[in-house]
Scaffold this active site. Structure first.
Site, short mmCIF file in Angstrom:
data_model
loop_
_atom_site.label_atom_id
_atom_site.label_comp_id
_atom_site.label_asym_id
_atom_site.label_seq_id
_atom_site.Cartn_x
_atom_site.Cartn_y
_atom_site.Cartn_z
N THR A 1 31.55 39.21 46.34
CA THR A 1 30.46 38.64 46.77
C THR A 1 30.66 37.00 46.46
OG1 THR A 1 29.00 40.33 46.40
CG2 THR A 1 27.95 38.21 46.55
N SER B 1 31.24 32.66 47.90
CA SER B 1 31.50 31.83 48.98
C SER B 1 33.28 32.07 48.99
CB SER B 1 31.43 30.34 48.78
OG SER B 1 31.70 30.06 47.23
N GLY C 1 35.73 36.97 43.43
CA GLY C 1 35.84 35.53 42.85
C GLY C 1 35.11 35.73 41.23
N ALA C 2 35.16 34.53 40.81
CA ALA C 2 34.64 34.51 39.41
C ALA C 2 34.11 33.11 39.32
CB ALA C 2 35.55 34.88 38.43
N ASP C 3 33.15 32.99 38.16
CA ASP C 3 32.78 31.69 37.80
C ASP C 3 33.46 30.95 36.89
OD1 ASP C 3 30.20 31.88 39.46
OD2 ASP C 3 29.90 33.52 38.18
N LYS D 1 31.19 36.32 35.52
CA LYS D 1 30.80 36.57 36.97
C LYS D 1 29.20 36.75 37.13
CE LYS D 1 32.90 39.45 39.63
NZ LYS D 1 32.69 38.40 40.69
N GLY D 2 28.71 36.58 38.05
CA GLY D 2 27.32 37.07 38.68
C GLY D 2 26.66 35.86 38.84
N GLU E 1 29.63 44.70 41.70
CA GLU E 1 30.73 44.04 41.22
C GLU E 1 31.47 44.94 40.29
OE1 GLU E 1 30.05 39.52 42.98
OE2 GLU E 1 29.94 40.01 40.60
N LYS F 1 37.63 26.93 38.11
CA LYS F 1 37.17 28.06 37.43
C LYS F 1 37.96 28.44 36.18
CE LYS F 1 34.23 28.77 41.13
NZ LYS F 1 34.37 29.98 41.75
#
Ligand code: 5RP
Length: 220
Positions: free
Chosen positions: A29, A31, A82-84, A94-95, A103, A121
């Site tokens: 999930t 962008s 993806g990841a933060d 993530k999240g 996820e 990131k």
């Protein structure tokens, strides 16, 4: 110089090479993944289907005519998300999009977890990005007090309800020196559904879009 969105799009395109025809694809999930879904649509007649990590992703998959299947309908060959944040060991935070529970389930099931990020990131130490923790609503204040004991400053993400009817605490100022130990400790708190540390099950491969091209990182 490529913008962050252009880098997200480039890494999403690179991830398409990881997808084999005749397999089920797990889809994360966010962008970056939204760009991946756009590319995956070009293979929609070749794959068995996509397993979605969230309602938002499911809608985008369906809008593209990509068949959506459940987690129990067959093995998930590759999970793309993806990841933060990502450290040198392919451990992730993530999240940011509040989809961490779905996820984490798909990451656990999938044979291979490919994480797609842009260079912003990449971090030496996780924790600059506030760590999302999904909580059962009646436990929110209790969990917040326990997170303070672990050294964090939890902030309630107001107005956000997860796909599973829960709430999110974003934990600021954590010094995440031992990601696996912290992931386990937070998951032990009564009322926590899961937390955004993906360290016990990190990525098997991270594709990183940089100004100079796509770099690949694997766990050390
Ligand atoms: C959603 C996530 C996303 O992967 C993460 O927030 C990165 O999002 P984006 O690709 O929009 O930067 O964990 O819960």
């Amino acid at each position: 110089m490529a913008s962050q969105n252009e880098l997200k799009q480039k890494v999403a395109e690179a991830a398409l090479k990881e997808i084999q025809p005749g397999t089920i694809v797990g889809v994360g999930t966010g962008s970056t993944v939204n760009y991946f879904i756009d590319y995956l649509a070009t293979m929609k007649n070749d794959i068995l289907g996509a397993v979605s990590s969230s309602k938002e992703t499911e809608k985008r998959l369906r809008d593209h005519g990509i068949p959506v299947v459940g987690t129990n309908e067959g093995p998930i060959a590759v999970y793309v998300d993806g990841a933060d944040e990502c450290n040198n060991h392919c451990q992730l935070v993530k999240g940011g999009g509040a989809a961490l529970t779905g996820e984490k389930i798909i990451a656990a099931i999938a044979k291979k977890f490919i994480c797609i990020i842009d260079e912003k990131k990449r971090v030496k130490q996780l924790g600059e990005f506030p760590l999302p923790v999904e909580v059962i609503p009646m436990a929110r204040s209790y969990v917040a007090r326990e997170l303070v004991k672990l050294g964090g400053d939890p902030v309630y993400r107001e107005g956000v309800i997860t796909d599973y009817g829960n709430q999110i605490l974003d934990v600021h100022n954590l010094q995440i020196l031992q990601p696996i130990a912290l992931e386990q400790a937070i998951n032990q708190i009564t009322g926590v559904v899961t937390n955004g540390l993906f360290a016990l099950r990190g990525a098997d491969k991270v594709l990183i879009a940089t100004q100079y091209g796509i770099e690949t990182l694997t766990p050390r």
